[in-house]
Scaffold this motif. Structure first.
Motif, PDB file in Angstrom:
ATOM      1  N   GLU A 456       0.887  -1.177   0.049  1.00  0.00           N
ATOM      2  CA  GLU A 456       0.118   0.255   0.223  1.00  0.00           C
ATOM      3  C   GLU A 456       0.755   1.267   0.066  1.00  0.00           C
ATOM      4  O   GLU A 456       1.395   1.696   1.161  1.00  0.00           O
ATOM      5  N   LEU A 457       1.170   1.814  -1.263  1.00  0.00           N
ATOM      6  CA  LEU A 457       2.137   3.221  -1.220  1.00  0.00           C
ATOM      7  C   LEU A 457       1.350   4.103  -0.963  1.00  0.00           C
ATOM      8  O   LEU A 457       1.921   5.301  -0.436  1.00  0.00           O
ATOM      9  N   SER A 458       0.066   4.209  -1.367  1.00  0.00           N
ATOM     10  CA  SER A 458      -0.757   5.433  -0.869  1.00  0.00           C
ATOM     11  C   SER A 458      -2.372   4.920  -0.887  1.00  0.00           C
ATOM     12  O   SER A 458      -2.587   3.833  -1.347  1.00  0.00           O
ATOM     13  N   ASP A 459      -3.281   6.071  -0.619  1.00  0.00           N
ATOM     14  CA  ASP A 459      -4.613   5.647  -0.810  1.00  0.00           C
ATOM     15  C   ASP A 459      -5.291   5.980  -2.268  1.00  0.00           C
ATOM     16  O   ASP A 459      -6.294   5.443  -2.643  1.00  0.00           O
ATOM     17  N   THR A 460      -4.373   6.678  -2.948  1.00  0.00           N
ATOM     18  CA  THR A 460      -5.232   7.253  -4.128  1.00  0.00           C
ATOM     19  C   THR A 460      -4.483   6.793  -5.406  1.00  0.00           C
ATOM     20  O   THR A 460      -3.098   6.602  -5.503  1.00  0.00           O
ATOM     21  N   CYS A 461      -5.389   6.770  -6.447  1.00  0.00           N
ATOM     22  CA  CYS A 461      -4.931   6.383  -7.828  1.00  0.00           C
ATOM     23  C   CYS A 461      -3.782   7.545  -8.230  1.00  0.00           C
ATOM     24  O   CYS A 461      -3.911   8.565  -7.967  1.00  0.00           O
ATOM     25  N   VAL A 462      -2.951   7.116  -8.687  1.00  0.00           N
ATOM     26  CA  VAL A 462      -1.453   7.849  -9.275  1.00  0.00           C
ATOM     27  C   VAL A 462      -2.090   8.850 -10.436  1.00  0.00           C
ATOM     28  O   VAL A 462      -1.454   9.902 -10.592  1.00  0.00           O
ATOM     29  N   CYS A 463      -3.110   8.413 -10.925  1.00  0.00           N
ATOM     30  CA  CYS A 463      -3.492   9.216 -12.147  1.00  0.00           C
ATOM     31  C   CYS A 463      -4.708  10.188 -11.978  1.00  0.00           C
ATOM     32  O   CYS A 463      -4.656  11.414 -12.019  1.00  0.00           O
ATOM     33  N   CYS A 464      -5.834   9.657 -11.162  1.00  0.00           N
ATOM     34  CA  CYS A 464      -6.931  10.342 -10.912  1.00  0.00           C
ATOM     35  C   CYS A 464      -7.239  11.033  -9.743  1.00  0.00           C
ATOM     36  O   CYS A 464      -7.968  11.849  -9.281  1.00  0.00           O
ATOM     37  N   GLY A 465      -6.414  10.330  -8.616  1.00  0.00           N
ATOM     38  CA  GLY A 465      -6.705  10.822  -7.446  1.00  0.00           C
ATOM     39  C   GLY A 465      -7.720  10.355  -6.693  1.00  0.00           C
ATOM     40  O   GLY A 465      -7.786  10.565  -5.230  1.00  0.00           O
ATOM     41  N   LYS A 466      -8.467   9.341  -7.163  1.00  0.00           N
ATOM     42  CA  LYS A 466      -9.603   8.768  -6.486  1.00  0.00           C
ATOM     43  C   LYS A 466      -9.059   7.530  -5.696  1.00  0.00           C
ATOM     44  O   LYS A 466      -7.745   7.193  -5.897  1.00  0.00           O
ATOM     45  N   LYS A 467      -9.963   6.853  -4.914  1.00  0.00           N
ATOM     46  CA  LYS A 467      -9.187   5.782  -4.166  1.00  0.00           C
ATOM     47  C   LYS A 467      -8.937   4.763  -4.837  1.00  0.00           C
ATOM     48  O   LYS A 467      -9.358   4.331  -5.915  1.00  0.00           O
ATOM     49  N   ALA A 468      -7.681   4.320  -4.384  1.00  0.00           N
ATOM     50  CA  ALA A 468      -6.950   3.128  -5.080  1.00  0.00           C
ATOM     51  C   ALA A 468      -7.490   1.661  -4.630  1.00  0.00           C
ATOM     52  O   ALA A 468      -7.773   1.698  -3.664  1.00  0.00           O
ATOM     53  N   LYS A 469      -7.419   0.971  -5.596  1.00  0.00           N
ATOM     54  CA  LYS A 469      -7.835  -0.434  -5.651  1.00  0.00           C
ATOM     55  C   LYS A 469      -6.553  -1.573  -5.444  1.00  0.00           C
ATOM     56  O   LYS A 469      -6.543  -2.246  -4.611  1.00  0.00           O
ATOM     57  N   HIS A 470      -5.494  -1.296  -6.310  1.00  0.00           N
ATOM     58  CA  HIS A 470      -4.359  -2.069  -6.498  1.00  0.00           C
ATOM     59  C   HIS A 470      -2.980  -1.199  -6.578  1.00  0.00           C
ATOM     60  O   HIS A 470      -2.987  -0.089  -7.215  1.00  0.00           O
ATOM     61  N   MET A 471      -1.921  -2.119  -6.144  1.00  0.00           N
ATOM     62  CA  MET A 471      -0.765  -1.497  -6.687  1.00  0.00           C
ATOM     63  C   MET A 471      -0.335  -2.340  -7.835  1.00  0.00           C
ATOM     64  O   MET A 471      -0.612  -3.346  -8.087  1.00  0.00           O
ATOM     65  N   VAL A 472       0.119  -1.393  -8.958  1.00  0.00           N
ATOM     66  CA  VAL A 472       0.230  -1.757 -10.410  1.00  0.00           C
ATOM     67  C   VAL A 472       1.632  -1.854 -10.707  1.00  0.00           C
ATOM     68  O   VAL A 472       2.266  -0.913 -10.126  1.00  0.00           O
ATOM     69  N   TYR A 473       2.417  -2.885 -11.330  1.00  0.00           N
ATOM     70  CA  TYR A 473       3.542  -2.569 -11.852  1.00  0.00           C
ATOM     71  C   TYR A 473       3.464  -2.130 -13.314  1.00  0.00           C
ATOM     72  O   TYR A 473       2.746  -2.619 -13.989  1.00  0.00           O
ATOM     73  N   TRP A 474       4.062  -1.011 -13.560  1.00  0.00           N
ATOM     74  CA  TRP A 474       4.015  -0.301 -14.785  1.00  0.00           C
ATOM     75  C   TRP A 474       5.370  -0.312 -15.330  1.00  0.00           C
ATOM     76  O   TRP A 474       6.339  -0.368 -14.888  1.00  0.00           O
TER      77      TRP A 474
END
Ligand SMILES: [Zn+2]
Length: 478
Positions: A456-474
């Motif tokens: 859990e790197l943070s609570d929010t999506c890296v792109c839209c700032g809404k609540k995050a569901k997963h950590m993803v490798y990009w």
């Protein structure tokens, strides 16, 4: 010596031009040659020997987990390919069609298999009737054809070699278990044999295989910071079973649909070996897939007794390693460069002085380190060295990958990292494809996987700032 030097310096440094370095290694290590067929490669003996070792080791692991090899036709009738809607949509743009037999136009076009789900499904619908017929655990070694626009040896070619596993199970649980089991077979293989560490996880819906309910992947990282999808395992649920009417009667005599999986690995793996382990002197092969593990280079071989000693040493090592004596009339310097280029893990030098002192020189390809050992210890020392090189390559690859794995908390960080220090980027995601598309648009990075090991790197999506569901490798990928 001048000539020897020229030989080595004729490959481009990877720091200068990575794609050119790759092409140079592929050619100079004599892995492939080009042919007049666009986008296809001639796999030369040395390259094919690596594939055979990969194949042998994977095949053993498939059989140990209960799978049997079969062979399907290379053509698929158009009507058969069209039975599963998502599947045909996914593959239609890259399918090669056969329209004529001799001079006669065919009544139905045949595609050259891009993958064989449809053929396996048709076969399964014929041979599966009862719960006693399950599970069916089949694998096929073959080549497939995909009409790619841009191609590169091993990484993307119009025709490539692979294996495709196709299984049918009585229940959804069994199919899921199989999907993960084979993903683990792949990741263990990469780790133990190719010395390539991988990230295991699930693909997002956007990156899923055409027709699959879930796609799992192992992702590895190359020297240049680009990701390479190294193997995938798909759970089809009962979607194909409905499309192809694959049903069996269960123990209560009721009709049920089977649940299916498929999984594949390809000659791409050779590209991964090159780009994970190679250096500016050429290929570096993990001993487990090195066609030659030890090359014996006689020094001053015209002197009496030198060649005989070289053959004697080869005999002694025959049960321990794949050994070659290079007794050609090239200079030792030329031979050193040649086997460095070809990534042979261990070079053994023996000359008149060594024979006099009852010793040989061992040089390891991964570190360049040279040691002098007593001939009495030959077998133990060579075995130790081979094991150590295999281990060291994995550790080096892991350290390199970890040093190129970054965290991004917002798009500014994301863009800066991917442009300045390419690698894996770990970032939180809301689960919405809109953000996934936006990230790709902005950075040319795609979601590689949702790793099983979540952080859990943070609570929010890296792109839209809404609540995050997963950590993803990009990452940007091959
Ligand atoms: Zn989002």
């Amino acid at each position: 010596m001048a000539k020897d030097k020229k030989f080595v310096s004729s490959i481009t440094d990877m720091e200068v031009d990575f794609p050119q370095w790759y092409t140079d290694v592929v050619k100079k290590a004599e892995l492939v040659d080009y042919s007049s067929v666009r986008g296809c490669m001639v796999i030369k003996p040395y390259g094919y020997a690596i594939w055979e070792l990969i194949q042998k080791e994977l095949d053993r692991r498939f059989k140990e987990t209960g799978h049997e090899n079969v062979y399907m036709p290379m053509f698929i009738p158009e009507s058969l390919l069209q039975k599963e809607k998502d599947h045909v949509e996914g593959f239609a743009p890259e399918v090669a069609w056969v329209t004529h037999g001799g001079e006669n136009k065919l009544t139905e076009r045949l595609c050259v298999r891009p993958t064989s789900e449809t053929l396996f499904c048709e076969h399964y619908s014929n041979i599966i009737q009862s719960h006693r017929d399950l599970p069916k655990l089949y694998n096929q070694w073959c080549s497939v054809v995909r009409w790619e626009k841009t191609t590169r040896p091993f990484l993307r070619t119009m025709e490539f070699l692979w294996q495709e596993g196709h299984t049918a199970h009585a229940t959804a649980e069994e199919a899921q278990e199989e999907t993960i089991k084979m993903l683990n077979v792949y990741s263990d293989f990469c780790n133990d044999i190719l010395a390539i560490p991988v990230v295991k996880g699930e693909k997002t819906a956007k990156e899923r295989f055409a027709g699959a309910k879930a796609t799992y992947t192992i992702e590895s990282l190359m020297h240049d910071g680009k990701a390479l999808q190294s193997g995938t395992s798909h759970n089809f649920g009962d979607g194909f079973a409905h499309a192809f009417d694959i049903q069996y009667t269960d123990k209560e005599n009721k009709l049920q649909y089977v649940h299916q999986t498929s999984w594949g690995m390809t000659t791409r793996l050779i590209g991964a070996i090159i780009m994970v382990h190679g250096d500016n002197s050429g290929l570096v092969l993990p001993p487990a897939v090195a066609p030659i593990q030890v090359v014996i280079v006689p020094v001053a071989q015209q002197k009496p007794g030198v060649l005989d000693k070289a053959y004697e040493l080869k005999e002694r090592l025959a049960n321990i390693a794949r050994v070659k004596v290079d007794d050609t009339d090239r200079s030792p310097g030329w031979k050193f460069s040649e086997y460095e280029m070809k990534g042979v893990p261990v070079r053994l030098e023996v000359g008149p002085k060594d024979i006099e002192n009852n010793q040989v020189v061992l040089a390891r390809r991964d570190t360049g380190e040279k040691t002098v050992i007593s001939m009495d210890e030959l077998e133990t020392k060579v075995k130790e060295l081979i094991d150590d090189i295999q281990k060291n390559l994995l550790e080096k690859a892991r350290a390199s990958r970890d040093s190129k794995t970054y965290v991004a908390k917002n798009m500014e960080e994301f863009e800066k990292t991917i442009n300045e220090t390419p690698g894996f980027i770990k970032a939180m995601w809301c689960g919405d494809q809109v953000c996934e598309d936006a990230i790709k648009e902005k950075t040319a990075a795609t979601s590689r996987c949702i790793p099983f090991e979540q952080e859990e790197l943070s609570d929010t999506c890296v792109c839209c700032g809404k609540k995050a569901k997963h950590m993803v490798y990009w990452g940007r990928a091959y």
